[in-house]
Design an enzyme around this catalytic site. Structure first.
Site, PDB file in Angstrom:
ATOM      1  N   CYS A   1       0.841  -1.340   0.153  1.00 31.90           N
ATOM      2  CA  CYS A   1      -0.088  -0.063  -0.024  1.00 31.90           C
ATOM      3  C   CYS A   1       0.768   1.188  -0.096  1.00 31.90           C
ATOM      4  CB  CYS A   1      -0.898   0.041   1.126  1.00 31.90           C
ATOM      5  SG  CYS A   1      -2.093  -1.304   1.125  1.00 31.90           S
TER       6      CYS A   1
ATOM      7  N   HIS B   1      -3.415   7.331   1.701  1.00 28.03           N
ATOM      8  CA  HIS B   1      -3.652   5.872   1.527  1.00 28.03           C
ATOM      9  C   HIS B   1      -5.062   5.511   2.079  1.00 28.03           C
ATOM     10  CE1 HIS B   1      -4.030   1.575   0.709  1.00 28.03           C
ATOM     11  NE2 HIS B   1      -3.858   1.221   2.035  1.00 28.03           N
TER      12      HIS B   1
ATOM     13  N   ASN C   1      -9.966  -0.185  -0.349  1.00 22.13           N
ATOM     14  CA  ASN C   1      -8.562   0.112  -0.375  1.00 22.13           C
ATOM     15  C   ASN C   1      -8.111  -0.509  -1.578  1.00 22.13           C
ATOM     16  OD1 ASN C   1      -5.758  -0.567   0.168  1.00 22.13           O
ATOM     17  ND2 ASN C   1      -6.154  -1.308   2.269  1.00 22.13           N
TER      18      ASN C   1
HETATM   19  N1  ACO Z   1     -18.662  -8.621   8.698  1.00 23.73           N
HETATM   20  C1  ACO Z   1     -19.167  -8.991  10.021  1.00 23.73           C
HETATM   21  N2  ACO Z   1     -18.458  -9.061  11.108  1.00 23.73           N
HETATM   22  C2  ACO Z   1     -17.064  -9.121  10.766  1.00 23.73           C
HETATM   23  C3  ACO Z   1     -16.310  -9.033   9.427  1.00 23.73           C
HETATM   24  C4  ACO Z   1     -17.346  -8.629   8.366  1.00 23.73           C
HETATM   25  N3  ACO Z   1     -16.862  -8.363   7.179  1.00 23.73           N
HETATM   26  N4  ACO Z   1     -15.003  -8.993   9.417  1.00 23.73           N
HETATM   27  C5  ACO Z   1     -15.015  -9.279  10.934  1.00 23.73           C
HETATM   28  N5  ACO Z   1     -16.036  -9.451  11.557  1.00 23.73           N
HETATM   29  C6  ACO Z   1     -16.159  -9.788  13.049  1.00 23.73           C
HETATM   30  C7  ACO Z   1     -15.130 -10.399  13.434  1.00 23.73           C
HETATM   31  O1  ACO Z   1     -15.130 -11.829  13.201  1.00 23.73           O
HETATM   32  C8  ACO Z   1     -15.390  -9.938  15.191  1.00 23.73           C
HETATM   33  O2  ACO Z   1     -16.129 -11.065  15.510  1.00 23.73           O
HETATM   34  P1  ACO Z   1     -16.112 -11.446  16.872  1.00 23.73           P
HETATM   35  O3  ACO Z   1     -15.826 -10.198  17.901  1.00 23.73           O
HETATM   36  O4  ACO Z   1     -17.334 -12.269  17.219  1.00 23.73           O
HETATM   37  O5  ACO Z   1     -14.711 -12.440  17.102  1.00 23.73           O
HETATM   38  C9  ACO Z   1     -15.518  -8.666  14.936  1.00 23.73           C
HETATM   39  O6  ACO Z   1     -16.241  -8.549  13.608  1.00 23.73           O
HETATM   40  C10 ACO Z   1     -14.674  -7.705  15.222  1.00 23.73           C
HETATM   41  O7  ACO Z   1     -13.499  -7.978  14.622  1.00 23.73           O
HETATM   42  P2  ACO Z   1     -12.371  -6.975  14.502  1.00 23.73           P
HETATM   43  O8  ACO Z   1     -11.247  -7.587  13.483  1.00 23.73           O
HETATM   44  O9  ACO Z   1     -11.697  -6.833  15.850  1.00 23.73           O
HETATM   45  O10 ACO Z   1     -12.937  -5.702  13.767  1.00 23.73           O
HETATM   46  P3  ACO Z   1     -12.151  -4.300  13.660  1.00 23.73           P
HETATM   47  O11 ACO Z   1     -12.950  -3.208  14.554  1.00 23.73           O
HETATM   48  O12 ACO Z   1     -10.788  -4.330  14.258  1.00 23.73           O
HETATM   49  O13 ACO Z   1     -12.240  -4.045  12.018  1.00 23.73           O
HETATM   50  C11 ACO Z   1     -10.826  -4.057  10.267  1.00 23.73           C
HETATM   51  C12 ACO Z   1     -11.486  -4.793  11.256  1.00 23.73           C
HETATM   52  C13 ACO Z   1     -11.790  -3.231   9.429  1.00 23.73           C
HETATM   53  C14 ACO Z   1     -10.172  -5.119   9.300  1.00 23.73           C
HETATM   54  C15 ACO Z   1      -9.687  -3.070  10.916  1.00 23.73           C
HETATM   55  O14 ACO Z   1      -9.143  -3.784  11.743  1.00 23.73           O
HETATM   56  C16 ACO Z   1      -9.055  -2.375   9.932  1.00 23.73           C
HETATM   57  O15 ACO Z   1      -9.175  -1.830   9.075  1.00 23.73           O
HETATM   58  N6  ACO Z   1      -7.565  -2.885  10.118  1.00 23.73           N
HETATM   59  C17 ACO Z   1      -6.668  -2.279   9.279  1.00 23.73           C
HETATM   60  C18 ACO Z   1      -6.666  -2.595   7.861  1.00 23.73           C
HETATM   61  C19 ACO Z   1      -5.548  -1.640   7.062  1.00 23.73           C
HETATM   62  O16 ACO Z   1      -5.340  -0.857   7.585  1.00 23.73           O
HETATM   63  N7  ACO Z   1      -4.897  -2.282   6.167  1.00 23.73           N
HETATM   64  C20 ACO Z   1      -3.897  -1.518   5.274  1.00 23.73           C
HETATM   65  C21 ACO Z   1      -2.897  -2.184   4.926  1.00 23.73           C
HETATM   66  S1  ACO Z   1      -3.500  -3.332   3.512  1.00 23.73           S
HETATM   67  C22 ACO Z   1      -2.129  -3.532   2.790  1.00 23.73           C
HETATM   68  O17 ACO Z   1      -1.047  -3.141   2.774  1.00 23.73           O
HETATM   69  C23 ACO Z   1      -2.502  -4.207   1.666  1.00 23.73           C
END
Ligand code: ACO
Length: 324
Positions: free
Chosen positions: A114, A251, A281
């Site tokens: 990214c 980004h 993304n």
């Molecule tokens: N729909 C519904 N529920 C979901 C989904 C979904 N698509 N995905 C995960 N959940 C659930 C999980 O299973 C979890 O359930 P549980 O509590 O029963 O275990 C709950 O939602 C919370 O999951 P978290 O992973 O803790 O959710 P979070 O609030 O952290 O959001 C996310 C997840 C959106 C991925 C976030 O962590 C994020 O954006 N992280 C950064 C990603 C990023 O910046 N990437 C950039 C680099 S990419 C690159 O370099 C290629």
């Protein structure tokens, strides 16, 4: 007299097919509400069957050349950032070079996931400052849909396909009190975080393409810290404060990351260019896609201070500060 690189053109290409959150909810256990609340994403573009990263890049590059009012004959460097190349080799950039009808200069890919666009911009800027190139195409192009595990709801909802390109040209305007062009670049990586974000395949490991794997919450934490710190570094290097920024073009990984970074820097949210709602993304393509919108709708104006920043797998992170 110091030579600087100025952005003289910008183009983009988005695949035709729009995939909404509701459509994804038919495929994995998710909902429009969850995706919008946690990420800010409403929809994304997905490349058609057979549509390759180079196809997206060629379209974006052609538009960038025409917006700069130049032809491919004027270009002597192509740096293409991608983590989803057409083939293991040769570089996707050489496909673009051939399609544009360029037979001179150099074309190569750069891989920093990214952060790829910032790395590519820094490299092209160095070529121009050294006099090794005068006119560069800097491209970010991705088809992340090809490396997603479409059964994994925690990752497949986050990404989209697209390409953005800019034309960068050398100029000698630095005797002015406020020279235009790229004022500084700042690159970082820390390979200890490999396991937080990687693709579980590759030619020398599994001989497969593999799928993206991510520890979302861990990446989130690092993204806010690293993006805020590299932005602070870019401002300090130019004796500026957050108040000097006219536009932040980050980004687009997650709307909450962008909001947290802006809050940490006490930067008004109106100054942050956001496209994640429509593009999701798009990895190395997300910055030039956002840049394109802010240029074409007239937000970015000559002499504005524009900062671009990114964080991605590796981890890698970086920023570029430009007086437009
Ligand atoms: N729909 C519904 N529920 C979901 C989904 C979904 N698509 N995905 C995960 N959940 C659930 C999980 O299973 C979890 O359930 P549980 O509590 O029963 O275990 C709950 O939602 C919370 O999951 P978290 O992973 O803790 O959710 P979070 O609030 O952290 O959001 C996310 C997840 C959106 C991925 C976030 O962590 C994020 O954006 N992280 C950064 C990603 C990023 O910046 N990437 C950039 C680099 S990419 C690159 O370099 C290629």
């Amino acid at each position: 007299m110091t030579r600087r690189s100025v952005v003289t053109g910008c183009g983009r290409y988005l695949p035709e097919r729009i995939v909404t959150n509701d459509e994804l909810a038919k495929r994995v256990d998710t909902s429009d509400e969850w995706i919008q609340q946690r990420t800010g994403i409403c929809e994304r573009r997905i490349a058609a069957d057979g549509e390759k990263t180079s196809d997206l890049a060629i379209n974006a590059a052609q538009k960038a050349l025409s917006s700069a009012g130049i032809s491919a004959d004027d270009v002597d460097l192509i740096v293409l950032a991608t983590a989803t190349p057409d083939e293991t080799f040769p570089a996707t950039a050489t496909r673009v070079q051939a399609a544009l009808g360029m037979t001179k200069g150099a074309a190569f890919d750069i891989q920093a996931v990214c952060t790829g666009f910032i790395y590519a911009l820094n490299i092209a800027d160095n070529f121009i400052r050294l006099g090794q190139a005068n006119t560069a195409l800097v491209i970010g192009a991705e088809t992340f849909s090809r490396i997603l595990d479409w059964e994994d709801r925690s990752t497949c909802v986050l990404f989209g396909d697209g390409a953005g390109a800019i034309v960068l040209q050398g100029t000698d305007n630095s005797d002015s009190a406020a020279p235009r062009g790229i004022l500084s670049n700042h690159l970082h990586s820390d390979g200890r975080h490999h396991d937080c974000l990687y693709v579980d395949g590759g030619p020398s490991s599994t001989q497969t393409v593999g799928h993206l794997r991510m520890e979302g919450p861990e990446v989130f934490k690092h993204a806010v810290n690293n993006m805020a710190s590299v932005l602070g570094e870019a401002l300090a290097a130019n004796d500026m404060t957050a108040e000097d920024i006219d536009w932040l073009v980050p980004h687009q990984a997650n709307k909450r990351i962008l909001d947290s970074t802006a809050r940490k820097l006490k930067l008004s949210r109106e100054k942050v260019v956001i496209t994640i709602d429509r593009h999701a993304n798009t990895s190395a393509a997300s910055i030039p896609l956002a840049l394109y919108e802010a240029i074409t709708d007239g937000r970015i104006q000559e002499d504005d201070i524009v900062v671009m920043e990114a964080m991605g797998g590796g981890f890698t992170w970086g920023a570029s500060l430009i007086r437009w």
